[in-house]
Design a protein around this motif. Structure first.
Motif, mmCIF file in Angstrom:
data_model
loop_
_atom_site.group_PDB
_atom_site.id
_atom_site.type_symbol
_atom_site.label_atom_id
_atom_site.label_comp_id
_atom_site.label_asym_id
_atom_site.label_seq_id
_atom_site.Cartn_x
_atom_site.Cartn_y
_atom_site.Cartn_z
ATOM 1 N N LEU A 250 0.907 -1.164 -0.123
ATOM 2 C CA LEU A 250 0.125 -0.028 0.116
ATOM 3 C C LEU A 250 0.909 1.041 -0.019
ATOM 4 O O LEU A 250 2.015 1.365 0.757
ATOM 5 N N THR A 251 0.532 2.099 -0.769
ATOM 6 C CA THR A 251 1.447 3.355 -1.023
ATOM 7 C C THR A 251 0.540 4.791 -0.728
ATOM 8 O O THR A 251 -0.522 4.823 -1.186
ATOM 9 N N ARG B 78 5.287 3.553 2.255
ATOM 10 C CA ARG B 78 4.700 2.309 1.577
ATOM 11 C C ARG B 78 4.787 1.127 2.882
ATOM 12 O O ARG B 78 5.409 1.120 3.684
ATOM 13 N N ILE B 79 3.555 0.333 2.776
ATOM 14 C CA ILE B 79 3.300 -0.668 3.938
ATOM 15 C C ILE B 79 3.118 -1.692 3.225
ATOM 16 O O ILE B 79 2.039 -1.766 2.553
ATOM 17 N N PRO C 206 5.021 -1.626 11.134
ATOM 18 C CA PRO C 206 5.453 -1.498 9.936
ATOM 19 C C PRO C 206 6.796 -0.722 9.718
ATOM 20 O O PRO C 206 7.101 0.060 10.595
ATOM 21 N N ALA C 207 7.682 -1.107 8.749
ATOM 22 C CA ALA C 207 8.852 -0.519 8.669
ATOM 23 C C ALA C 207 8.671 0.855 8.134
ATOM 24 O O ALA C 207 7.802 1.324 7.350
ATOM 25 N N GLN C 208 9.669 1.830 8.517
ATOM 26 C CA GLN C 208 9.679 3.219 8.121
ATOM 27 C C GLN C 208 10.270 3.258 6.643
ATOM 28 O O GLN C 208 11.294 2.776 6.552
ATOM 29 N N MET C 209 10.174 4.491 6.127
ATOM 30 C CA MET C 209 10.892 4.837 4.918
ATOM 31 C C MET C 209 12.361 5.251 5.200
ATOM 32 O O MET C 209 12.493 6.098 6.029
#
Length: 671
Positions: free
Chosen positions: A308-309, A335-336, A538-541
């Motif tokens: 997902l963006t 982004r996830i 979720p990871a960070q950008m």
């Protein structure tokens, strides 16, 4: 204001209802034009259903040249669908055989006609039309059978329409054809000239408009081949904080006071989210750096291994009329990956926003607060049918047609770029339109240039190069940790650990059947141990811009070659020196690798006769030893020798290392 009416609508539900998209924020219309009001509304968009159009240009016959050189032509064909144009090679023949296959991206309902034109390459920059064929809407059939034994439709011969020349001749004189802008007239039907084509829509593929690494959809174009959804992804765009302004506006004085007009920075922020074919845009919250949206959206999930963006933009359409408005400025994106979300759990976290500005400025643009939740369908969770969800990991992501008849690798980026252009053109025609810069920003390839008009070959970034090295370093980190641990075991830093390792080694040597079970049991233990440190969000950008000079960051936005004059000469020289430094390091690495390989070749090449004689005696002795002594005994002795205590070791390099270093290389004969 006297009189007037107001119309209200009330319903019982949540923000995920379709009626909420038509709601307007009460404070979003003050001082805005009607076009600006439209630009503040929430809107849901659906990208067009894309499909590949296959056009196999095989041959032509009975071509009639134009002008006095009608006996010989240098014929080639062009295939055009909208703005997409492909061209065959030119062949000097009246019956050329091209046998070239072209791929084009079409959007349902396939309204654009396919135009095939045969031309004569008369001179450089000058072409004369020999015939044309137009496939109107509905004339091309759709093929959607996803089978390995799929046979494409047979080719057919089609009549070409010859151009009608302005002086009324048949094309044998010097008249000009009607399709040329120099003359008038039209195209006439001619049964003599024909072209052999195989044309069809192949709906068994998935048309990628984003990179497969972070794609949000892998379903084939044909609806009959699509699988049912496995879950629902819920997204709540809550708020943002610390957003910087990308514009400076002039406002009149407040409260009717004097002092003239004042300059202020404003942020008119809105978000765009993309998942699958569904695009959503939140309302625009004007004139605030900490907007609060509190909007919810839902997306159907067909594959959990998708992304997902969500991106944040500064709306510039409120500052001017639609004709003179500037492009909306991006403020960062997130982004996830859906597969990293636990089923049924809500993740509400802030995400840092970064954007690269012109001039090489990497700017932190505040934080975006999102809430996401993935809920599997009742038919697949948590009943025994949950195995279907796990079985999806064993199936290919792309449809079978991508593996039965792969797309040529050199065409994949071209087709993806053209698919993006088709999506941009379709979404820009919606009301209100979704801005092209927003679509490009969400679908952009990180390896491509930020400017959609810049060729992808000119996209280079030292920041991305360092990011790739950092990713490789993280991948090799377990191997480096194991090497560090092995050195400690070998040096007897902890005698108890070394003794246990030696005992395990001897056990596995004399019982080889236990090697693989022990290895898999070790992997199971590592995975179970890492469960304690599993990610909880979720990871960070990541930007990977630390230690990168601003001039190198600005190179990502430099769309022209140094010769174009867009880059100052001193900056070009500095980049050149940086490039030379990087190339020198790569050169040294290649030289070192080449030297090792040349020493390996020198073992048996008799370039150093004494060294080769020693090698031959050693390998002969090893052949006898390995034949006479059991293999497990040899391995056990070698392992015990390798793990001997430090008091039994000699200081300095080993004899084998010294022997290998003395072998000759070609470095001494290099100029």
């Amino acid at each position: 204001m006297g009189g007037g009416e107001i119309m209200l609508a009330a319903w019982k539900g949540s923000q995920t209802d379709e009626a909420f998209a038509g709601a307007l924020h009460a404070g979003a219309h003050h001082g805005l034009s009607p076009a600006g009001v439209i630009a503040t509304q929430t809107k849901t968009y659906y990208a067009p259903r894309l499909c590949y159009l296959r056009c196999h240009v095989i041959a032509a016959r009975d071509l009639v040249g134009s002008g006095r050189s009608s006996s010989m032509v240098n014929a080639f064909a062009t295939v055009q669908l909208g703005a997409q144009v492909w061209r065959t090679r030119a062949l000097p023949s009246l019956g050329p055989t091209w046998d070239q296959d072209f791929w084009l991206v079409a959007a349902w309902p396939f309204e654009e006609p396919l135009v095939v034109t045969v031309l004569d390459d008369v001179a450089p920059g000058r072409h004369e039309a020999l015939g044309r064929l137009v496939f109107p809407k509905g004339a091309v059939k759709t093929q959607q059978f996803d089978k390995k034994k799929f046979a494409p439709p047979p080719s057919a011969w089609f009549d070409l329409e010859r151009p009608r020349y302005s002086d009324g001749d048949d094309g044998d004189g010097d008249g000009r054809y009607a399709g040329d802008s120099r003359g008038g007239g039209g195209w006439r039907h001619e049964f003599r000239s024909k072209i052999q084509l195989r044309v069809y829509y192949d709906a068994a593929y998935h048309v990628l408009d984003e990179l497969a690494a972070y794609a949000s959809d892998f379903q084939p174009s044909a609806r009959a081949l699509r699988s049912p959804p496995v879950g629902v992804l819920e997204l709540a765009v809550l708020r943002a904080s610390g957003l910087p302004s990308s514009t400076t506006t002039t406002k009149p004085p407040t409260n009717g006071g004097g002092g003239g007009r004042r300059r202020s920075t404003t942020v008119n922020a809105y978000c765009v989210a993309k998942y699958g074919q569904k695009w959503v845009r939140t309302r625009t919250v004007p004139d605030t750096a900490s907007p609060i949206w509190q909007e919810q959206f839902t997306f159907d999930v067909f594959d959990p291994c998708t992304v997902l963006t969500v991106a944040v933009f500064d709306n510039h359409q409120l500052l001017a009329d639609a004709a003179g408005a500037a492009a909306d400025a991006p403020l960062g994106k997130v982004r996830i990956r859906v597969s990293t979300l636990a089923p049924g759990r809500t993740y509400e976290h802030p995400y840092a926003l970064f954007v690269l500005r012109p001039g090489g400025l990497l700017q932190r643009c505040g934080e975006l607060h999102l809430a996401v939740r993935f809920t599997p369908t009742s038919s697949s969770w948590p009943s025994a049918a949950a195995g279907k969800m796990m079985a999806m990991y064993l199936r290919p992501q792309l449809p079978n047609q991508h593996f039965a008849r792969p797309i040529p690798p050199h065409l994949a980026p071209v087709l993806r770029r053209r698919a993006v252009d088709v999506v941009v053109a379709r979404l820009s025609r919606a009301e209100p339109p979704l801005r092209p810069e927003a679509v490009h920003y969400l679908l952009r390839d990180p390896a491509a240039h930020p400017n959609p008009a810049a060729p992808e070959q000119k996209a280079y970034s030292k920041r991305r190069s360092l990011a790739a090295c950092a990713r490789l370093r993280d991948v090799l980190a377990p191997a480096a940790a194991f090497a560090h641990w092995y050195v400690g075991v070998r040096d007897w830093d902890r005698p108890a650990v070394t003794a246990l390792v030696l005992l395990l080694f001897l056990t596995l040597t004399w019982n080889p059947r236990a090697i693989l079970p022990t290895f898999f049991l070790y992997l199971f233990g590592v995975g179970a141990w890492n469960f304690r440190r599993r990610p909880t969000r979720p990871a960070q950008m990541e930007h990977h811009a630390d230690g990168v000079d601003a001039i190198m960051l600005g190179e990502e936005l430099d769309a022209g070659w140094p010769a174009s004059g867009t880059t100052p000469p001193d900056v070009v020289e500095w980049r050149y020196r940086q490039l030379r430094g990087t190339a020198t390091k790569v050169q040294m690495l290649v030289v070192h690798a080449a030297g090792i390989g040349e020493r390996v070749h020198a073992l048996l090449s008799w370039r150093d006769r004494r060294a080769t004689l020693v090698v031959l005696v050693a390998v002969a002795a090893l052949a006898v030893v390995f034949y006479a002594v059991p293999f497990r005994a040899v391995v056990a002795v070698a392992g015990v020798y390798e793990l001997r205590p430090p008091v039994m070791r000699r200081k300095g390099p080993s004899p084998l290392f010294n022997f290998f270093r003395r072998l000759p290389t070609n470095a001494d004969v290099m100029l």
